[in-house]
Design a protein around this motif. Structure first.
Motif, PDB file in Angstrom:
ATOM      1  N   LEU A  43      -1.326  -1.943  -1.684  1.00 17.30           N
ATOM      2  CA  LEU A  43      -2.278  -1.561  -0.645  1.00 17.30           C
ATOM      3  C   LEU A  43      -2.961  -0.237  -0.975  1.00 17.30           C
ATOM      4  N   ALA A  44      -2.171   0.758  -1.396  1.00 15.74           N
ATOM      5  CA  ALA A  44      -2.749   2.065  -1.705  1.00 15.74           C
ATOM      6  C   ALA A  44      -3.702   1.977  -2.894  1.00 15.74           C
ATOM      7  N   TRP A  69       3.401  -1.622  -0.812  1.00 16.68           N
ATOM      8  CA  TRP A  69       2.702  -0.403  -0.419  1.00 16.68           C
ATOM      9  C   TRP A  69       1.889   0.144  -1.585  1.00 16.68           C
ATOM     10  N   SER A  77      10.206  -2.589  -0.411  1.00 16.00           N
ATOM     11  CA  SER A  77       8.899  -3.235  -0.591  1.00 16.00           C
ATOM     12  C   SER A  77       7.908  -2.255  -1.196  1.00 16.00           C
ATOM     13  N   ASP A  78       8.362  -1.483  -2.186  1.00 16.92           N
ATOM     14  CA  ASP A  78       7.479  -0.489  -2.791  1.00 16.92           C
ATOM     15  C   ASP A  78       6.256  -1.127  -3.432  1.00 16.92           C
ATOM     16  N   SER A 119      11.358   6.312   1.015  1.00 14.66           N
ATOM     17  CA  SER A 119      11.700   4.938   1.352  1.00 14.66           C
ATOM     18  C   SER A 119      12.902   4.477   0.542  1.00 14.66           C
ATOM     19  N   CYS A 166      -0.120   3.196   5.078  1.00 13.38           N
ATOM     20  CA  CYS A 166       0.786   2.074   5.369  1.00 13.38           C
ATOM     21  C   CYS A 166       2.130   2.252   4.666  1.00 13.38           C
ATOM     22  N   ALA A 167       2.175   3.041   3.604  1.00 19.01           N
ATOM     23  CA  ALA A 167       3.442   3.280   2.919  1.00 19.01           C
ATOM     24  C   ALA A 167       4.435   4.019   3.816  1.00 19.01           C
ATOM     25  N   ALA A 216       5.699   9.079   0.918  1.00 18.61           N
ATOM     26  CA  ALA A 216       6.311   7.898   1.528  1.00 18.61           C
ATOM     27  C   ALA A 216       7.231   7.178   0.544  1.00 18.61           C
ATOM     28  N   ALA A 217       6.799   7.031  -0.709  1.00 17.44           N
ATOM     29  CA  ALA A 217       7.616   6.334  -1.702  1.00 17.44           C
ATOM     30  C   ALA A 217       8.891   7.096  -2.008  1.00 17.44           C
ATOM     31  N   TYR A 249       0.916   8.731  -0.612  1.00 12.75           N
ATOM     32  CA  TYR A 249       1.763   7.616  -1.048  1.00 12.75           C
ATOM     33  C   TYR A 249       3.067   8.119  -1.669  1.00 12.75           C
TER      34      TYR A 249
END
Length: 282
Positions: free
Chosen positions: A172-173, A169, A165-166, A161, A20-21, A157-158, A154
């Motif tokens: 969630l991770a 994510w 909204s880090d 981005s 999702c990230a 993605a981080a 993750y």
């Protein structure tokens, strides 16, 4: 539900939560539903192979082969034998798609449009990470090292981005990884005998020890809360709860006492966009 099935579902969920990230990077987000379905098929093949049971490496090989068939069916069925078995033409088409996806990543700003090349990179990457997580956590029954491929997914993605909204994510991770650890712990604990879920009463009528699974959930929730709150209180280059204004307390010679940081990638991009020749290094 058996412990292996519960662990398989936890590995599937943990991979999707970490994926999702990647949602802020590409629009639209329809690729995630496709990845979730293909990942479920991959996990189902592993669950069936372990139920037979097949040797561990045969199980992994079967999942890898099915993953290749699935990617061929979705992305290159016109170039494959019977629309499923990849040949030299399908492999060549995959290479062209990956090259096109790499060019699209470097061409478009975030969020990038969902081209076929980018979709192959996203779905294929999630399937590879999911296979690693399933292999480590379920096939070899070692959930802790499965956090490494989740962390890699993750981190990529981080790193790309914009930081809007880090925290969401990350939550969630981290929740997916804790869910995987709790599922493995419950499976290991069940091998020792029956686990009673209710609290017991001691000789004096006082509450006894709670169920280990429930205790593990509480510890995980506390750990997630600490991981989200503590970084807010730590000083950073752009300030935090302890120093929201960004002004330092040291004895410096600056006028306003502020610190400005320049992102080297932004600086490099600005330099490359200049329309005139100028000397930058001697």
């Amino acid at each position: 539900m058996s412990g292996r099935i519960r662990l398989t579902l936890a590995a599937w969920g943990a991979t999707l939560l970490a994926a999702c990230a990647l949602l802020p990077l590409v629009r639209p987000a329809t690729w995630l539903m496709q990845a979730a379905f293909l990942l479920a098929v991959q996990a189902g093949v592993g669950a069936a192979a372990r139920r037979v049971p097949l040797p561990r490496f045969v199980t992994v090989a079967a999942q890898l082969l099915v993953t290749l068939f699935l990617l061929t069916l979705v992305f290159a069925r016109e170039h494959a034998f019977a629309g499923l078995i990849p040949g030299p033409e399908a492999i060549r088409f995959f290479a062209e798609l990956l090259e096109s996806g790499g060019n699209d990543v470097s061409r478009y700003a975030i969020p990038a449009p969902l081209s076929d090349g980018i979709r192959l990179m996203l779905v294929g990457g999630v399937l590879v990470i999911g296979l690693l997580v399933d292999t480590l956590a379920v096939t070899f029954r070692s959930a802790a090292p499965a956090g490494l491929p989740l962390l890699a997914l993750y981190s990529v993605a981080a790193g790309l981005s914009d930081g809007g909204s880090d925290w969401l994510w990350f939550l969630l991770a981290a929740a997916g990884y804790l869910m995987l650890l709790l599922a493995e712990g419950r499976d290991r604990l069940s091998q020792w005998g029956r686990v009673f879920s209710g609290a017991t009463r001691g000789p004096g009528g006082e509450p006894g020890a709670t169920a280990p699974v429930r205790t593990g959930r509480r510890i995980g929730m506390v750990a997630l809360g600490i991981a989200l709150v503590v970084p807010l209180a730590l000083p950073a280059m752009d300030g935090g709860l302890l120093d929201p204004a960004g002004s330092g307390v040291g004895r410096g010679g600056g006028g306003g006492g502020t610190i400005s940081a320049v992102n080297p990638l932004v600086s490099l991009r600005d330099s490359l966009n200049v329309n005139e020749d100028r000397q930058v290094m001697s």
